[in-house]
Design a protein around this motif. Structure first.
Motif, PDB file in Angstrom:
ATOM      1  N   ARG B 229       7.150   4.172   2.193  1.00 40.74           N
ATOM      2  CA  ARG B 229       5.713   4.573   2.708  1.00 40.74           C
ATOM      3  C   ARG B 229       5.042   5.193   3.622  1.00 40.74           C
ATOM      4  O   ARG B 229       4.025   6.226   3.600  1.00 40.74           O
ATOM      5  N   TRP B 230       5.767   6.023   4.699  1.00 41.52           N
ATOM      6  CA  TRP B 230       4.752   7.107   5.023  1.00 41.52           C
ATOM      7  C   TRP B 230       5.140   7.595   4.316  1.00 41.52           C
ATOM      8  O   TRP B 230       3.484   9.136   4.605  1.00 41.52           O
ATOM      9  N   ASN B 233       1.515   8.629   3.015  1.00 41.28           N
ATOM     10  CA  ASN B 233      -0.051   9.089   3.438  1.00 41.28           C
ATOM     11  C   ASN B 233      -0.524  10.716   3.481  1.00 41.28           C
ATOM     12  O   ASN B 233      -1.231  11.336   3.461  1.00 41.28           O
ATOM     13  N   ARG B 286      -6.470  -2.444   4.813  1.00 43.77           N
ATOM     14  CA  ARG B 286      -6.893  -1.564   5.382  1.00 43.77           C
ATOM     15  C   ARG B 286      -7.346  -1.698   6.989  1.00 43.77           C
ATOM     16  O   ARG B 286      -7.321  -1.216   7.864  1.00 43.77           O
ATOM     17  N   SER B 291      -5.660   2.766   7.967  1.00 44.76           N
ATOM     18  CA  SER B 291      -4.998   3.746   7.168  1.00 44.76           C
ATOM     19  C   SER B 291      -3.644   3.821   6.837  1.00 44.76           C
ATOM     20  O   SER B 291      -2.747   4.596   5.914  1.00 44.76           O
ATOM     21  N   GLU B 292      -2.958   4.007   7.825  1.00 46.37           N
ATOM     22  CA  GLU B 292      -1.485   4.417   7.994  1.00 46.37           C
ATOM     23  C   GLU B 292      -0.928   3.884   7.033  1.00 46.37           C
ATOM     24  O   GLU B 292      -0.492   1.965   7.930  1.00 46.37           O
ATOM     25  N   TYR B 293      -0.320   4.140   5.769  1.00 41.59           N
ATOM     26  CA  TYR B 293       0.781   3.310   5.109  1.00 41.59           C
ATOM     27  C   TYR B 293       2.218   2.928   5.422  1.00 41.59           C
ATOM     28  O   TYR B 293       2.441   1.797   4.881  1.00 41.59           O
ATOM     29  N   LYS B 294       2.274   3.532   6.929  1.00 47.04           N
ATOM     30  CA  LYS B 294       3.625   3.201   7.231  1.00 47.04           C
ATOM     31  C   LYS B 294       3.141   0.954   7.454  1.00 47.04           C
ATOM     32  O   LYS B 294       4.126   0.458   6.620  1.00 47.04           O
ATOM     33  N   TYR B 295       2.148   0.941   7.434  1.00 45.65           N
ATOM     34  CA  TYR B 295       1.760  -0.672   7.131  1.00 45.65           C
ATOM     35  C   TYR B 295       1.517  -1.477   6.791  1.00 45.65           C
ATOM     36  O   TYR B 295       1.245  -2.494   5.990  1.00 45.65           O
TER      37      TYR B 295
END
Lengths: 221, 348, 359
Positions: B229-230, B233, B286, B291-295
């Motif tokens: 997931r990270w 980004n 989002r 936009s942080e893909y970790k979340y």
């Protein structure tokens, strides 16, 4: 960076050919700071800087405590701690550059490649960035910086590579390379190199473009 | 969650609060799932649902109607699990695709997974195969189409992302025409309505067996996307920039495409083509989390699951006849899309 | 990290939920006590039912199944699969007009059926292959109500009725229906018209009567069985409604035309026939010139086409009389009266019977 293949000769880093070094390892040694960073999605400053840690863990991991610590450190050093939660795009040009430099710092590479870092900055921010570059150099980072300004190297550089249209006009200390003749060839502008002392007594060199004497007038000064 | 003091330039709340928000959504999902077991033509109060579950686990020894047990465990539970899995799968793969293609207007259908799966299913239904074959055909064809798109794009000189999309669109069109042809010659009494219903998405035919077919693949897909997931980004950056940071975007992209595609194919082969979920949910995630893909990865998964759970609840209880899911999701999705476009142009 | 743990937990929950019911299902198909009836249905599935009482209800997974149950004993019909239209209501007994509608195909409302708890569900299909078995099993699984599969083929009608009769506890009535079916079918079978003497017949559907069912298709079954020569012999054989052009009909030049009209647009078979007779485009067709255009009667259900149920038995008689009156020797009026009495529980007056041809 390993993006372009040399048509002749080779590029080495610390004696090793760049092409032979795996990209992830390369990232531990060279950090690239682009002139501009315009991503499609909006990230916060902190998130952007955290991306610099990518080479420190695998694809299946996320940033850990040590990564976050590094990020905070870099942000503090560049004075961005308060803006860390703001959107990157909301920052001024200068602050964006600083953020990108922070990103390069957390990468923990020894050599920083900067592509015209002051190009789109106003005067104040440009000076700020250059000051920082100087400090980084003092701290032991190698910095390779491209610029259009003939004056910057005098203030901060140890070596200068002067190029025009792909040809090398000189590669030496600023004093040796940035002579009136070389600068005339490079820029097509007549300049005098003037040495003087600033208010603190330090010796400084500046470039002074020569004004053509107006026709029909004698010396004004 | 709440934006800091409502200031437009402040990012989302800190990590602690964001995780809490995600956990909250997860809890809501669980609650909704349990409540959902009571929703449907055969009405059950939440108490009755709990009694039924309890009795099945051997914890409750009171009176429970056999019909209630049948309805809860045979009829509804597979559907609810399916809606949660499918909603989560489509949403997270949509989020992954959007990041990967650096384009927020992308949906998992873009590479032709759904169209390919539709073609496979149409062939199976028209060919009179047993129903589980429909699932297998759908899955295989869905993956095959994406593979072909990938091979085609590998031969072009354009940006990999652009060529992939173009190949996907072309194959999608091809599949859709083939589906039309099949519908034209299909038996109008049984094959044709079955195909049509499948193409509009329905969880009517989900059984424990069909869940068992899709689950392992979905689990694998979820796992990979969760772990990466990270990294996603980094995929939103230019390739050059990503490489300079030490990432390997080509390899990462392949892994994400494979994981997201397997997820979407497994989702589509289970419940038919359900549109808009994969497009809409990542945007909502989002809006809430940045936009942080970790979340975004966990948030999209959970929000998508919740959304489809609610949609399926409506689909089976709104009218006496069963409503196709795409109808419901489109009613929400299309206006949302318009709202998004207006919002973007308003800002720009 | 917290996040991974949470996700892992969720995944585990899902896995647990999936495996949970694999342990055992609520075991019941027959009752705990009472006699049990063990049958092997027409798809080879073994079905265990409780002995049928007088007030049981039987559910249907498709419209034709509902008709079958209605013909045996309408009181034991759980409900229809779609709302009856006016034409159907004209000959279905009023008491059963407004039974609950349970949906059909993908829209079958399983929960409603579960709530109504019928004795068993009837599943009817022309093809008794693996797909049908899987489908029936799935329905049985998901509703936990036994599913009995019977064949929808016309020639299997007698066997289907006998099986259904046993399952419903209506052996006597079912035997009557089965005997009637056998008589008609064997009469039709017994007559074999040689190829050169077969009448060329075109069967038209739709508002312009330009949709046809090719030879060998389900909708053409009745025609094929009475040895009519369906002029439409097409490549894409499985479809029941193929669009063709007027040119095609002219080139085939059939001797007899049977048209169905378009029920959805309220066009009766009779009206469609009149339309063709008046249409100058069709004037050159032999059938038109000889006035041999017939609208198929459709009340309550079509005599020769879908629904693909025993409603077509009377169609066999009707069509046989049109095409080969000497060869078959049926007494049409007599047969129609018997059929409607037996199957639809109606005693027709002469007027009503004649009215059937006008619908």
């Amino acid at each position: 960076m390993g993006f372009l293949t040399p048509s002749a000769g080779s590029v080495t880093l610390g004696g090793e050919e760049i092409d032979r070094i795996p990209k992830r390892q390369l990232a531990h040694r060279i950090a690239y700071i682009p002139q501009r960073h315009t991503p499609v999605f909006t990230y916060t400053v902190r998130e952007v800087v955290t991306m610099g840690r990518a080479s420190h863990f695998g694809a299946f991991s996320s940033p850990r405590g040590v990564d976050h610590a590094e990020v905070e450190c870099a942000l503090a050093r560049l004075g961005l701690s308060e803006s860390a939660d703001r959107m990157f795009a909301q920052l001024s040009g200068g602050q964006q550059q600083l953020a990108l430099i922070a990103r390069a710092i957390v990468q923990q590479a020894g050599l920083l490649l900067m592509d015209e870092p002051t190009a789109s900055l106003d005067y104040h921010n440009a000076m700020q960035v250059l000051e920082l570059v100087g400090e980084l150099a003092q701290d032991g980072y190698g910095v390779l910086l491209s610029t259009h300004s003939p004056e910057h190297p005098f203030a901060y550089a140890d070596r200068v590579l002067l190029m025009k249209q792909g040809r090398v006009l000189g590669f030496d200390t600023p004093e040796q390379t940035l002579t009136s003749e070389n600068l005339l060839s490079a820029y097509g502008v007549d300049m005098d190199i003037v040495t003087m002392r600033d208010r603190h007594g330090a010796q400084r060199r500046i470039c002074l473009p020569v004004r053509r004497a107006p026709a029909g007038e004698g010396e004004v000064w | 969650m709440k934006r800091g003091a409502g200031h437009p330039s402040t990012g989302p709340a800190g990590p602690g609060r964001r995780f809490a928000a995600i956990a909250l959504i997860g809890a809501a999902l669980l609650l909704a799932a349990v409540l959902s077991l009571g929703v449907g033509y055969y009405a059950l109060t939440p108490l009755q649902v709990v009694q039924a579950i309890g009795s099945r686990l051997g914890l409750y020894h009171g009176e429970v109607l056999p019909q209630a047990l049948t309805v809860v465990f045979r009829s509804r539970m597979p559907r609810i699990i399916a809606s949660v899995l499918i909603g989560g799968a489509l949403s997270v793969s949509g989020a992954a695709y959007q990041g990967m293609f650096k384009n927020p207007l992308v949906a998992p259908e873009i590479l032709g997974v759904a169209a390919g799966a539709g073609l496979g299913a149409s062939i199976a239904i028209a060919g009179g195969f047993p129903y589980y074959m429909t699932q297998v055909f759908a899955f295989v064809f869905g993956l095959a189409v994406v593979l072909i798109a990938y091979l085609i794009s590998g031969r072009t000189t354009q940006l990999p992302t652009v060529s992939l999309v173009l190949a996907g669109v072309m194959l999608k069109t091809l599949c859709t025409s083939a589906i039309s042809m099949i519908k034209y010659v299909a038996d109008p009494t049984d094959a044709l309505p079955a195909i049509t219903f499948w193409l509009m998405g329905s969880l009517n035919k989900v059984t424990w067996d069909s869940l068992r077919f899709s689950l392992p693949m979905m689990a694998a897909g979820f796992l990979v996307l969760h772990l990466m997931r990270w990294r996603i980004n980094l995929l939103t950056l230019d390739d050059e920039e990503a490489i300079s940071l030490g990432a390997n975007p080509r390899r990462d992209r392949i892994m994400v495409v494979v994981a997201a595609t397997v997820l979407s194919a497994a989702a589509v082969c289970l419940g038919g083509i359900i549109e808009w979920v994969g497009f809409m949910i990542p945007h909502i995630a989002r809006m809430l989390f940045g936009s942080e893909y970790k979340y975004i990865v966990p948030a999209s998964t959970l929000l998508g699951a919740l959304f489809l759970l609610a949609a399926d609840g409506l689909a089976r209880s709104l009218l006496v006849m069963e409503l196709p899911l795409s109808v419901l999701t489109s009613f929400v999705g299309a206006p949302f899309f318009i709202f998004l476009i207006l919002r973007r142009t308003g800002r720009g | 990290m917290k996040r991974s743990l949470c996700t892992l937990a969720v995944l585990l929950c899902m896995v647990a939920l999936v495996l949970l019911p694999a342990c055992s299902g609520p075991a019941q198909s027959g009752g705990e006590d009472g006699d049990q009836l063990e049958l092997v249905d027409m798809a080879g599935r073994s079905v265990v039912l409780q002995a049928p009482g007088a007030d049981i209800k039987v559910g249907s997974t498709s419209p034709v199944a509902a008709y079958l149950i209605y013909t045996v004993n309408p009181d034991k019909l759980l409900g229809w699969n779609y709302a009856l239209n006016d034409l159907e209501r004209s000959h279905i007994l009023p008491a059963y007009h407004d039974l609950t509608v349970y949906g059909m195909g993908e829209g079958l409302n399983s929960e409603a059926i579960i709530a109504a708890a019928p004795h068993f569900n009837l599943y009817i299909s022309d093809k008794l292959d693996e797909a049908a078995v899987a489908d029936a099993d799935q329905l049985q699984q998901s509703m936990d109500i036994p599913v009995l599969v019977v064949s929808g083929k016309l020639k299997d009608t007698a066997e289907a009725y006998r099986l259904l009769g046993r399952a419903m506890g209506e052996e006597q009535k079912a035997e009557e229906l089965a005997a009637y079916a056998e008589r008609i079918l064997s009469s039709v079978d017994a007559v074999d018209i040689p190829a050169e003497e077969r009448v060329r017949i075109y069967y038209g559907n739709g508002p312009l009567s330009l949709e046809t069912a090719p030879q060998g298709s389900t909708s053409s079954q009745v025609i094929d069985m009475v040895d009519g020569d369906n002029v439409a012999k097409l490549e894409l054989g499985s479809g029941n409604r193929i669009e063709i052009s007027l040119e095609q009909v002219l080139s085939w030049d059939p001797e007899v035309i049977v048209v169905n009209g378009e029920p959805k647009q309220g066009l009766s078979g009779n009206s469609a026939a009149e339309q063709l007779l008046a249409d100058p485009g069709w004037a050159d067709v032999s059938a038109i010139q000889n006035g041999r255009v017939y609208g198929s009667p459709k009340a309550p259900f079509s005599w020769i086409d879908r629904p693909t149920g025993p409603n077509r038995l009377i169609g066999l008689v009707w069509l046989a009389e049109i095409l080969y009156p000497e060869a078959y020797g049926f007494d049409l009026d007599q047969e129609v009266n018997s059929f409607y009495q037996l199957f639809y529980h109606e005693t027709l007056t002469d007027e009503q019977r004649n009215g059937l041809y006008l619908d």
